[in-house]
Write an enzyme that holds these catalytic residues in place. Sequence first.
Site, PDB file in Angstrom:
ATOM      1  CD  GLU A 187     119.572  59.848  30.424  1.00  0.00           C
ATOM      2  OE1 GLU A 187     119.770  59.106  29.391  1.00  0.00           O
ATOM      3  OE2 GLU A 187     119.223  59.042  31.563  1.00  0.00           O
TER       4      GLU A 187
ATOM      5  NE  ARG B  47     116.225  57.699  29.918  1.00  0.00           N
ATOM      6  CZ  ARG B  47     115.265  56.847  29.540  1.00  0.00           C
ATOM      7  NH1 ARG B  47     113.983  57.094  29.586  1.00  0.00           N
ATOM      8  NH2 ARG B  47     115.622  55.471  29.572  1.00  0.00           N
TER       9      ARG B  47
ATOM     10  CB  SER C 139     122.878  57.185  29.968  1.00  0.00           C
ATOM     11  OG  SER C 139     122.840  55.519  30.139  1.00  0.00           O
TER      12      SER C 139
HETATM   13  C1  LIG Z   1     124.226  53.838  38.390  1.00  0.00           C
HETATM   14  C2  LIG Z   1     122.919  54.548  37.887  1.00  0.00           C
HETATM   15  C3  LIG Z   1     122.137  54.121  36.944  1.00  0.00           C
HETATM   16  C4  LIG Z   1     121.070  54.737  36.406  1.00  0.00           C
HETATM   17  N1  LIG Z   1     120.092  54.007  35.561  1.00  0.00           N
HETATM   18  C5  LIG Z   1     119.444  54.835  34.796  1.00  0.00           C
HETATM   19  C6  LIG Z   1     118.178  54.080  34.014  1.00  0.00           C
HETATM   20  O1  LIG Z   1     118.382  53.087  33.805  1.00  0.00           O
HETATM   21  N2  LIG Z   1     117.325  54.915  33.420  1.00  0.00           N
HETATM   22  C7  LIG Z   1     117.151  56.302  33.761  1.00  0.00           C
HETATM   23  O2  LIG Z   1     116.465  56.975  33.053  1.00  0.00           O
HETATM   24  N3  LIG Z   1     118.162  56.951  34.451  1.00  0.00           N
HETATM   25  C8  LIG Z   1     118.901  56.305  35.249  1.00  0.00           C
HETATM   26  N4  LIG Z   1     119.916  56.797  35.996  1.00  0.00           N
HETATM   27  C9  LIG Z   1     119.754  58.427  36.320  1.00  0.00           C
HETATM   28  C10 LIG Z   1     118.885  58.726  37.420  1.00  0.00           C
HETATM   29  O3  LIG Z   1     119.018  57.689  38.450  1.00  0.00           O
HETATM   30  C11 LIG Z   1     117.477  59.122  37.137  1.00  0.00           C
HETATM   31  O4  LIG Z   1     117.502  60.010  35.966  1.00  0.00           O
HETATM   32  C12 LIG Z   1     116.723  59.318  38.206  1.00  0.00           C
HETATM   33  O5  LIG Z   1     115.627  59.534  37.914  1.00  0.00           O
HETATM   34  C13 LIG Z   1     117.018  60.907  38.878  1.00  0.00           C
HETATM   35  O6  LIG Z   1     116.418  60.885  39.918  1.00  0.00           O
HETATM   36  P1  LIG Z   1     116.840  61.892  41.104  1.00  0.00           P
HETATM   37  O7  LIG Z   1     115.937  61.894  42.267  1.00  0.00           O
HETATM   38  O8  LIG Z   1     118.447  61.459  41.657  1.00  0.00           O
HETATM   39  O9  LIG Z   1     117.190  63.249  40.542  1.00  0.00           O
HETATM   40  P2  LIG Z   1     118.233  64.519  40.626  1.00  0.00           P
HETATM   41  O10 LIG Z   1     119.646  63.792  40.280  1.00  0.00           O
HETATM   42  O11 LIG Z   1     118.234  64.772  42.290  1.00  0.00           O
HETATM   43  O12 LIG Z   1     117.698  65.562  40.004  1.00  0.00           O
HETATM   44  C14 LIG Z   1     117.683  65.409  38.493  1.00  0.00           C
HETATM   45  C15 LIG Z   1     116.868  66.618  37.909  1.00  0.00           C
HETATM   46  O13 LIG Z   1     115.381  66.507  38.564  1.00  0.00           O
HETATM   47  C16 LIG Z   1     115.051  67.561  39.155  1.00  0.00           C
HETATM   48  N5  LIG Z   1     114.216  67.351  40.385  1.00  0.00           N
HETATM   49  C17 LIG Z   1     114.303  66.269  41.221  1.00  0.00           C
HETATM   50  N6  LIG Z   1     113.118  66.260  41.847  1.00  0.00           N
HETATM   51  C18 LIG Z   1     112.241  67.167  41.492  1.00  0.00           C
HETATM   52  C19 LIG Z   1     111.169  67.483  42.173  1.00  0.00           C
HETATM   53  N7  LIG Z   1     110.442  67.015  43.113  1.00  0.00           N
HETATM   54  N8  LIG Z   1     110.511  68.723  41.382  1.00  0.00           N
HETATM   55  C20 LIG Z   1     110.887  69.358  40.496  1.00  0.00           C
HETATM   56  N9  LIG Z   1     112.462  68.965  39.858  1.00  0.00           N
HETATM   57  C21 LIG Z   1     112.910  67.903  40.396  1.00  0.00           C
HETATM   58  C22 LIG Z   1     116.223  68.124  39.704  1.00  0.00           C
HETATM   59  O14 LIG Z   1     116.197  69.818  39.966  1.00  0.00           O
HETATM   60  C23 LIG Z   1     117.221  68.006  38.512  1.00  0.00           C
HETATM   61  O15 LIG Z   1     117.255  69.112  37.447  1.00  0.00           O
HETATM   62  C24 LIG Z   1     120.760  56.220  36.684  1.00  0.00           C
HETATM   63  C25 LIG Z   1     122.041  56.731  37.533  1.00  0.00           C
HETATM   64  C26 LIG Z   1     122.754  56.056  38.122  1.00  0.00           C
HETATM   65  C27 LIG Z   1     123.775  56.673  39.013  1.00  0.00           C
END
Ligand SMILES: Cc1cc2nc3c(=O)[nH]c(=O)nc-3n(C[C@H](O)[C@H](O)[C@H](O)COP(=O)(O)OP(=O)(O)OC[C@H]3O[C@@H](n4cnc5c(N)ncnc54)[C@H](O)[C@@H]3O)c2cc1C
Length: 322
Positions: free
Chosen positions: A316, A172, A222
Amino acid sequence: MDSVQTLSQLTDSLGPVLENEPLKNHTTLGIGGGARFFYEAAHSDDLIKAVQTAEELNLKYFVLGGGSNVLVSDKGFDGLVIHAQNKNLRLQGEKIYVEAGVPNAEAARETVNAGLTGIEWLATIPGTVGGAIYGNAGCFGKSIKNAVSKVDVYRTGAKKRLLKKDCQFSYRDSMFKRNNDIILSAELALEPGEKQAGLKKIAEFMAQKKETQPLDKRSAGSIFKNYAFHQPQDIESIKAKCDIPPEFLAAKKIPAGWLLEQVGAKGMKVGDIEISDKHANYFINTGKGTATQFIELLDSVKAKVKDQLGVELHEEIQLIGF
Ligand SMILES: Cc1cc2nc3c(=O)[nH]c(=O)nc-3n(C[C@H](O)[C@H](O)[C@H](O)COP(=O)(O)OP(=O)(O)OC[C@H]3O[C@@H](n4cnc5c(N)ncnc54)[C@H](O)[C@@H]3O)c2cc1C
């Protein structure tokens, strides 16, 4: 420069920019105050232009993907939120080229439909490929680092191509969490597979998650990272209180959800933020939950785990605007 002048400069440079856009509408938790300015970047070049403009105007900025791994403060974000909506995707042989704003599920399904295998698990993770690379998202024993071969970023005024080794991926974590790179796109390397087998895998992963995680509720996945330990003494205080399942000992990693369950966290709540009784590492917004309530609950369970089991849990989720 006042807000009116700043907005006018932003729109001159970028086109439509919203003011005071509620970020709760862009996060899976449904929490977050307003973004002073909010811009939808439809192309990678728009992402770059937005960063350049924010820097010229001395505005703070951050890139938002699917908002599925963030807790945004009730005060919102006093700067420019750049929403990654660059969604080009191209398959080439056993590789897929994806822009940062492509939803994880779409990337995974496209590869399966094209007869490739390797990222079926990614279909179960909300959010975008950019967010997944930023946090090295993963599940079912895999993470995005397994598939990434190249990442294109915008770094201090220039585009740069990084190889997997440059990204410093670990559990992570990636070096993107420690610098200001904007992830523009990535190339993922896959293997030949079979479409029906891939679709079946996705359905099985999804079913497994539904059984163990509250996917029908508003959450950010998480909240804490699992606890990786190195020496037997690192887990003495846990062992003194509970029996650690042998599979955790073998993996040298104790799920944060299990630790939280041991201290009775399931069902704890502050206001409308509640710890899921299905999975203790999931905080649920049951209605009108706020970031303040969320942090109060987070601090209180973190302290419980530290006091009772001697373990310092690490978040996380990314905290924005605090
Ligand atoms: C129901 C549920 C289940 C989940 N299951 C998992 C799982 O099994 N495993 C897991 O690892 N995670 C899980 N997650 C967490 C999440 O979905 C992941 O971490 C996902 O990859 C986050 O992506 P996002 O686009 O939503 O990022 P965001 O939440 O929009 O951003 C997260 C971070 O990434 C940065 N960021 C985003 N895009 C960019 C970019 N293009 N350039 C630079 N920085 C950027 C943002 O600035 C921020 O700091 C889960 C979440 C939910 C709600």
